[in-house]
Structures are given as structure tokens and as C-alpha cells.
Design a protein around this motif. Structure first.
Motif, PDB file in Angstrom:
ATOM      1  N   VAL A 125       0.842  -1.196   0.000  1.00 33.36           N
ATOM      2  CA  VAL A 125       0.000   0.000   0.000  1.00 33.36           C
ATOM      3  C   VAL A 125       0.880   1.250   0.000  1.00 33.36           C
ATOM      4  CG1 VAL A 125      -1.668   1.298   1.371  1.00 33.36           C
ATOM      5  CG2 VAL A 125      -1.948  -1.150   1.072  1.00 33.36           C
ATOM      6  N   ARG A 126       2.042   1.151   0.655  1.00 32.19           N
ATOM      7  CA  ARG A 126       2.964   2.290   0.651  1.00 32.19           C
ATOM      8  C   ARG A 126       3.823   2.332  -0.606  1.00 32.19           C
ATOM      9  NH1 ARG A 126       4.146   0.682   6.068  1.00 32.19           N
ATOM     10  NH2 ARG A 126       6.166  -0.037   5.372  1.00 32.19           N
ATOM     11  N   GLY A 127       3.586   1.392  -1.524  1.00 28.37           N
ATOM     12  CA  GLY A 127       4.357   1.379  -2.766  1.00 28.37           C
ATOM     13  C   GLY A 127       5.678   0.640  -2.632  1.00 28.37           C
ATOM     14  N   ASP A 128       5.847  -0.098  -1.551  1.00 32.09           N
ATOM     15  CA  ASP A 128       7.107  -0.806  -1.317  1.00 32.09           C
ATOM     16  C   ASP A 128       6.926  -2.276  -1.689  1.00 32.09           C
ATOM     17  OD1 ASP A 128       9.383  -1.959  -0.451  1.00 32.09           O
ATOM     18  OD2 ASP A 128       9.229  -1.290   1.636  1.00 32.09           O
ATOM     19  N   MET A 129       7.655  -2.741  -2.673  1.00 34.54           N
ATOM     20  CA  MET A 129       7.547  -4.141  -3.098  1.00 34.54           C
ATOM     21  C   MET A 129       8.733  -4.955  -2.598  1.00 34.54           C
ATOM     22  SD  MET A 129       6.248  -3.553  -6.951  1.00 34.54           S
ATOM     23  CE  MET A 129       4.570  -3.025  -7.282  1.00 34.54           C
ATOM     24  N   GLY A 130       9.502  -4.417  -1.693  1.00 32.99           N
ATOM     25  CA  GLY A 130      10.660  -5.136  -1.180  1.00 32.99           C
ATOM     26  C   GLY A 130      11.878  -4.912  -2.053  1.00 32.99           C
ATOM     27  N   TYR A 131      12.943  -5.642  -1.730  1.00 31.90           N
ATOM     28  CA  TYR A 131      14.203  -5.486  -2.447  1.00 31.90           C
ATOM     29  C   TYR A 131      14.530  -6.756  -3.202  1.00 31.90           C
ATOM     30  CZ  TYR A 131      14.757  -1.243   0.226  1.00 31.90           C
ATOM     31  OH  TYR A 131      14.563   0.005   0.735  1.00 31.90           O
ATOM     32  N   SER A 132      15.094  -6.584  -4.395  1.00 30.27           N
ATOM     33  CA  SER A 132      15.480  -7.734  -5.201  1.00 30.27           C
ATOM     34  C   SER A 132      16.454  -8.611  -4.412  1.00 30.27           C
ATOM     35  CB  SER A 132      16.135  -7.255  -6.494  1.00 30.27           C
ATOM     36  OG  SER A 132      16.911  -8.289  -7.050  1.00 30.27           O
ATOM     37  N   TYR A 133      16.195  -9.930  -4.411  1.00 29.30           N
ATOM     38  CA  TYR A 133      17.099 -10.857  -3.719  1.00 29.30           C
ATOM     39  C   TYR A 133      18.474 -10.852  -4.378  1.00 29.30           C
ATOM     40  CZ  TYR A 133      13.188 -13.064  -1.223  1.00 29.30           C
ATOM     41  OH  TYR A 133      12.125 -13.327  -0.414  1.00 29.30           O
ATOM     42  N   ILE A 134      18.497 -10.636  -5.684  1.00 28.69           N
ATOM     43  CA  ILE A 134      19.750 -10.789  -6.415  1.00 28.69           C
ATOM     44  C   ILE A 134      20.585  -9.507  -6.376  1.00 28.69           C
ATOM     45  CG2 ILE A 134      20.787 -11.459  -8.621  1.00 28.69           C
ATOM     46  CD1 ILE A 134      19.050 -13.662  -7.368  1.00 28.69           C
ATOM     47  N   SER A 135      19.955  -8.380  -6.775  1.00 25.21           N
ATOM     48  CA  SER A 135      20.752  -7.157  -6.896  1.00 25.21           C
ATOM     49  C   SER A 135      20.645  -6.269  -5.658  1.00 25.21           C
ATOM     50  CB  SER A 135      20.308  -6.377  -8.129  1.00 25.21           C
ATOM     51  OG  SER A 135      18.981  -5.923  -7.934  1.00 25.21           O
ATOM     52  N   GLY A 136      19.678  -6.531  -4.797  1.00 27.62           N
ATOM     53  CA  GLY A 136      19.530  -5.718  -3.598  1.00 27.62           C
ATOM     54  C   GLY A 136      18.891  -4.371  -3.848  1.00 27.62           C
ATOM     55  N   THR A 137      18.519  -4.084  -5.121  1.00 27.01           N
ATOM     56  CA  THR A 137      17.876  -2.807  -5.408  1.00 27.01           C
ATOM     57  C   THR A 137      16.372  -2.907  -5.137  1.00 27.01           C
ATOM     58  OG1 THR A 137      17.764  -3.553  -7.672  1.00 27.01           O
ATOM     59  CG2 THR A 137      19.516  -2.004  -7.127  1.00 27.01           C
ATOM     60  N   GLU A 138      15.747  -1.728  -5.052  1.00 30.81           N
ATOM     61  CA  GLU A 138      14.320  -1.706  -4.782  1.00 30.81           C
ATOM     62  C   GLU A 138      13.555  -2.330  -5.942  1.00 30.81           C
ATOM     63  OE1 GLU A 138      11.698   1.708  -3.099  1.00 30.81           O
ATOM     64  OE2 GLU A 138      13.755   2.416  -3.285  1.00 30.81           O
TER      65      GLU A 138
END
Lengths: 328, 337
Positions: free
Chosen positions: A75-88
Motif C-alpha cells: 500500500v505504501r508502494g514498497d515491493m521489497g528489495y530484489s534478492y539478487i541485486s539488492g535494489t528496490e
């Protein structure tokens, strides 16, 4: 019910469908074999390290806690961080979105611009050469796998005649417009050169499909009594065809277009794979291969949500074109 | 269950339409090729022969770049040479990059496409019709619930969902003995038919919704008919009413939709194979993916399997048009790809 309230109601239903999409996508991770940590942790990771990674990502919490955490972040627009690259994940996904949207929009515009006139000509000149050409084209178009069509276009137009680049995307439409604002039209030309083959590849199926639908719809409408009445009244044939018959033909065409939107997105995925087009499709394939869950989930949610949103827009368009529609 | 009137309509439409005849001919041809693959294929479809790789089809010749190492003035050097390659009578459609016979691979590819198309559609019909008839017959909350599920399913493009499911579940396949080879007719051919199990299940899972929607619509319109009320008054159970009265009445639109879905699923299977998600190594889509890399030197590797797909799918679509025109089920049966 007014059009405004109708759209509001559809939007509310849409929110529920999107919630369903999010839930399915979230659960996907738990029904598929393979612990995500296996893919993130180094091969020789100790059990302690693996536990620490799980704790950092919140993967050790109970399912329902993870679910509500995920919803709250989403809901806040946060989909977590990529497991591989660590980017949003959201940043990665929205960076890829313009390429896919451009491709889908160009393909749809070309498809609509070509297919409706083609369908009308085909119906009004039934059993003439133009009709046979249009029906042959549309049969071939709905029967050809688009990835193969793309490869054949590359074979003939890029490899043999060197007219178009074989793959990739040099710059985005917005960048091209930026160059144009500075007085340099070359950006737009390069953009057009790169998008031509992918857009034909993606658009042919839809061009063929809408041609078929327009043709059969026009044939139906032209045989109806109101068309005879308008002709008897002395209206010019062009007005009979385009103002009356075509308008009624477009109603079922719009419905089918809305339903076929999924195949447009699916088609974009494989078109992107053929042309190494840096869009959502190549991102989703890469992240599935890497089991990069935040990216997989994010991509699927964005794809599902755009399907729902565009369908609501299609419904609104449908209600606008067809005044008989009952908003229920 | 097929009424004489239906048969009459089918025959009349067939007589009127040359395209319907072409469609039936194509479908019969593809079916025969698939069934008789071991007899028709001139070579083992998986047998590699690097000495005969990238041979062009009959009537064409090709130039390939050959990299060899040779002794030049006492030292080993890598030499690039252009070599003229001529077609060979024993490989009428040429060979691929590993020297496998294209014609044999295309013949065997028909099996994969048809197996996935037919079995995937059958499974999708079973799931979709069960869900759709239940939803339409009972109405109310059951209907609402099932239809919301189908809305969510429709929000995922079938190809994307299929990639996700196969990519995450992994591909499994079943091997069943090929009866023709087992009978000792063509002992040199592959002894097993590979059934791509995961692919069949997944294409059904992503396509059942279309059948559910059609079956539901039919059930909704039939359930208030007098004869259904009469059957209920006579004490027939819901299950028997659905099976004996509602189902037979929805068969025509389901049959027409199923025909079109076979074509859609064949296209979907080829897309999955192209992307490397089907796990099959004898599939038209797989061969097209292989040929993509050799486009500038060996155009036939990617081109010919695609033509096979187009012919098969055109045939099925023409048969679908024929059934739709003859039976007029009143659906716009265009399933998703």
C-alpha cells in the motif's frame, strides 16, 4: 445510474480483483517448491547464516504476519528489495514499464488503425478480391505464433535487407521527444526504427482478430432492418455505413478487445524475449529463472493491476459508445 | 447426443465452404503425421551428426563459416574458411546445427503440439465446465465466489501465468511407450512418446476460465426452463439434472470454444517451448528457438517449424469457423493466447 457511478462501482469491484491478484501472487511463493533462502544464501552458508538471512527478510514469521506485512508495504508502494541485486523492486519494475507500455500502445494503435478500415472494406466488398485478401490476412494473422513472425521479420528485413535493427531499444519515446524539443528529429527516427519490428510482431494478431470481428459484425449489422430504413430514408451510403452500422459493430469489438488485453500483455512478454526489448516481460522471465521473489511478485501485481485498470477504462468506453448499456 | 439436424447443418455448411474442406484436410494431415511419426520420419529425430550439420533444404545451397585448426608452417593456427554446402537427398528439409534431420523433427514435433493441444484442452474443459455449470446452476453465493475467482484468473495473461507456474514448479514429463515402435515396425525410432505433463496441466489451469464462463452462461439460461423445473419436481437430484439436462444443452458452444482453444493452446505451447519453459526437446517452438541463433547462416532452422505451426493452427481455426457457422452457438469464441 449515471456513467460516473457506474465507473465508481466498477472501480470498487476492481479493487477486490486486485486484492485477489495480490493474494494469489503472495501465496504462489508458498505453494512452489524450493526455499527462497537456497537461492539467496551462498552455497556453503552455515545454518546460522541462513537463519539470519531468513530473519532479515522476515521469512521466519508466520504466514499471516508475512501476508499483512506484505500488504502494508505494498500500500505504501514498497515491493521489497530484489534478492539478487539488492535494489528496490518497485524501482526496477517502474524503470522497465515505459518500454512495455510504449510497445503495447504502438501495437494497439497500429492494430486499430489498420484493422477497422480493413474489416469495413472486407464486409462492404464481400466476395471481391479485397475481401479475400483481408480474410486471408486475418486467418494467417490469428494462426501465426507472434515470436516466429518476429524472427521471420528479422530474417527478411534486418538480416537480408538491413532495414531495421535486429533487437534492443536505443532510447525511449520521452527521450526522443526531448531531442526533438532541442531541434533534433533523429532521436524520433531512431526510436521508430527500433520499435517497428517489435510493434508489428505484437500487433499482427490483434490486427487480424479485430479485422475478423469488424467484418463479421458489419455483415450482421448491414443485414438488419434499421440499415434498410436509413437507406430508404435516402441517407448517403457512407453515413449508413460509418455512422450507423460501424458504430454498432464496434460494441462487441470493444468487449472482445478488453478480454484480449491479457493476450496483449502475454504477447508483449514473448515479443520482448525475441527482440531483447528491455521491458517488463524480459524482467519477469529473468526473475522467474532466478527465483527473485520480490521482483516476480511485483511484476505479476503490476501486470494484473494494469489489466484490471484498462478493463475498467474499456467498460467506460463501452458505456460511452453504446447508450443502450444498462449499468448493473 | 448429436441430433440429425446438427449433422444436416454441418454437412450443408461443409458443402458451401471450400475453406472448411481445406481445414479438415489440414487437421487430418497433421493428425496422421503425428500418429504415424515413426513410420514417416526418415531419420531418428534426436540423432546428431555433426558432419552433416546445417545442411540446407533441397533446392537451396548455403555458405557456412567453418573454423578449423590446422598445422601451418609447423604451428597450429585457427583458420576460418567459407564452405559451400549443398542440400542432401537424405535430408529433404535440411538439418539443424547439430546435424539432426529437420523433416523428422518437424514430424515428431506434431506429436508434442497435438498432445498438449488435445489433452490440455480436455483438462481445461473438465475443470471449466464443472466450475461453470455449478456456478450457473446454483447461482447466488456459489456463483459470485466462482466468478470472482475467474475474474482474478483472467487478470493474469495465460502466457505470463504459465511461465510463472512452470518456471516455479519445474517441468515434469511422462514417458509412454510408442505403440508403433513397440510393435517392432520401426525399431530405430525413439521408443517412448514424451508427454509434457506439467505443460499440459498448466495450459489447462490458465485456460479453463473461458470454458467456465461459457458453461455458466448456458447453465443460467437453461436452469429456469420448464423441463428443468419438471425434472426437479419429479425428484431428480441436482447432479443428475446438471448431467442429463444442463450439460447436453451447453455442448455446442463448448465444442466450438474447445476447437478454438486447441489452436490457442498449440500456440501457447510453442511460445513456452520457445522461451525454454516446456522442457520438451522435440517441439516446434524449441526448434525455432534453436534456429534463432543461426538466422544469418541457416534460415531454414527457424523458418520451417514455424510454417508447420501455421499450417496446423490454420487448419484447426478453419474447422472452428466451420463448426461455428454450422452450429451457430452465439459465442464470440476467441480464447486468449
Amino acid at each position: 445510474m449515471s456513467l460516473g457511478r457506474f465507473i465508481l462501482k466498477r472501480a470498487l469491484q476492481g479493487v477486490f480483483v486486485i486484492w485477489g491478484v495480490v493474494t494469489v501472487v503472495f501465496l504462489l511463493r508458498f505453494v512452489t517448491p524450493g526455499d527462497p533462502i537456497t537461492f539467496i544464501a551462498p552455497l556453503d552458508a552455515s545454518p546460522a547464516l541462513r537463519q539470519r538471512i531468513a530473519a532479515e527478510l522476515g521469512l521466519n514469521k508466520p504466514l499471516y504476519v508475512q501476508y499483512f506485512d506484505y500488504l502494508a508495504e505494498l500500500v505504501r508502494g514498497d515491493m521489497g528489495y530484489s534478492y539478487i541485486s539488492g535494489t528496490e523492486a518497485s524501482a526496477r519494475i517502474f524503470a522497465r514499464l515505459p518500454a512495455t507500455v510504449e510497445l503495447a500502445v504502438v501495437a494497439t494503435l497500429v492494430a486499430v488503425a489498420l484493422s477497422i478500415p480493413l474489416g469495413v472494406v472486407s464486409a462492404t466488398r464481400r466476395h471481391e478480391p479485397a475481401d479475400y485478401a483481408a480474410t486471408t490476412f486475418s486467418l494467417a494473422g490469428i494462426s501465426t505464433p507472434n515470436f516466429w513472425l518476429g524472427i521471420m521479420l528479422v530474417l527478411v528485413l534486418s538480416v537480408q535487407f538491413d532495414l531495421f535493427p535486429t533487437s534492443r531499444r536505443a532510447l525511449g519515446f520521452v527521450d526522443a521527444l526531448g531531442y526533438l524539443a532541442q531541434g533534433n528529429p533523429n532521436g524520433l527516427i531512431v526510436w521508430a526504427k527500433y520499435i517497428t519490428l517489435p510493434a508489428i510482431t505484437l500487433g499482427t494478431y490483434f490486427t487480424a482478430l479485430i479485422t475478423r470481428l469488424t467484418r463479421s459484425g458489419m455483415l450482421d449489422e448491414l443485414g438488419k432492418s434499421y440499415v434498410r430504413a436509413t437507406r430508404a430514408k435516402g441517407l448517403p451510403e457512407s453515413l449508413v455505413r460509418y455512422k450507423h452500422a460501424l458504430r454498432n459493430t464496434l460494441i462487441p469489438v470493444i468487449t472482445v478487445l478488453g478480454l484480449q488485453l491479457g493476450s496483449l500483455i502475454g504477447g508483449a512478454v514473448i515479443t520482448e524475449a525475441v527482440f531483447a526489448w528491455p521491458g517488463l516481460g524480459t524482467l519477469v522471465i529473468n526473475s522467474i529463472n532466478a527465483r527473485d521473489w520480490p521482483l516476480i511478485q511485483g511484476c505479476l501485481i503490476v501486470i494484473g493491476t494494469s489489466f484490471v485498470v484498462v478493463n475498467i477504462a474499456v467498460d467506460a468506453l463501452y458505456a460511452y459508445v453504446n447508450p443502450r448499456v444498462v449499468y448493473d | 447426443m448429436v441430433s440429425p439436424r446438427t449433422v444436416r447443418n454441418l454437412k450443408r455448411e461443409l458443402g458451401r465452404s471450400a475453406l472448411a474442406k481445406v481445414g479438415i484436410a489440414l487437421v487430418v494431415a497433421v493428425l496422421l503425421v503425428a500418429v504415424l511419426a515413426p513410420v514417416l520420419a526418415p531419420h531418428h529425430p534426436l540423432k546428431q551428426n555433426l558432419g552433416e550439420s546445417q545442411l540446407p533444404p533441397l533446392g537451396f545451397s548455403a555458405v557456412t563459416n567453418e573454423t578449423t585448426s590446422e598445422m601451418v608452417n609447423g604451428s597450429i593456427e585457427v583458420v576460418q574458411r567459407e564452405r559451400q554446402v549443398d542440400a542432401s537427398l537424405s535430408h529433404p528439409l535440411g538439418t539443424d546445427s547439430l546435424g539432426r534431420d529437420m523433416l523428422s523433427r518437424i514430424i515428431y514435433g506434431a506429436r508434442t503440439s497435438l498432445l498438449v493441444g488435445l489433452l490440455g484442452t480436455t483438462l481445461a474443459v473438465l475443470i471449466g465446465v464443472t466450475v461453470g455449470l455449478t456456478a450457473g446452476y446454483y447461482g447466488g453465493k456459489v456463483d459470485d465466489g466462482l466468478m470472482r475467482v475467474s475474474d482474478v484468473m483472467l487478470a493474469f495473461p495465460s502466457l505470463v501465468l504459465a511461465i510463472a507456474l512452470i518456471g516455479l514448479l519445474g517441468g515434469a514429463s511422462l514417458r509412454i511407450p510408442d505403440p508403433i515402435v513397440a510393435a517392432g515396425v520401426e525399431p530405430g525410432m525413439p521408443p517412448n512418446i514424451v508427454l509434457p505433463g506439467t505443460v499440459i496441466v498448466v495450459v489447462a489451469l490458465v485456460n479453463w476460465v473461458w470454458f467456465a464462463r461459457v458453461a455458466r452462461g448456458e447453465a443460467l439460461s437453461v436452469r429456469s426452463e420448464e423441463y428443468v423445473k419438471a425434472a426437479r419436481a419429479l425428484g431428480a437430484s441436482d447432479a443428475s439434472i446438471i448431467l442429463r439436462h444442463v450439460l447436453p444443452n451447453s455442448l455446442t458452444p463448448i465444442l466450438v470454444l474447445a476447437t478454438i482453444q486447441i489452436a490457442a493452446i498449440i500456440l501457447l505451447e510453442s511460445s513456452l517451448a520457445y522461451l525454454g519453459f516446456s522442457g520438451a526437446n522435440l517441439s516446434w517452438g524449441f526448434d525455432i528457438a534453436q534456429g534463432r541463433q543461426y538466422l544469418s547462416t541457416s534460415w531454414w532452422i527457424a523458418s520451417l517449424p514455424g510454417l508447420a505451426i501455421v499450417l496446423a493452427v490454420v487448419g484447426i481455426n478453419l474447422v472452428g469457423d466451420w463448426l461455428r457457422d454450422a452450429l451457430d452457438p452465439g459465442i464470440e469464441g476467441e480464447g486468449g493466447v
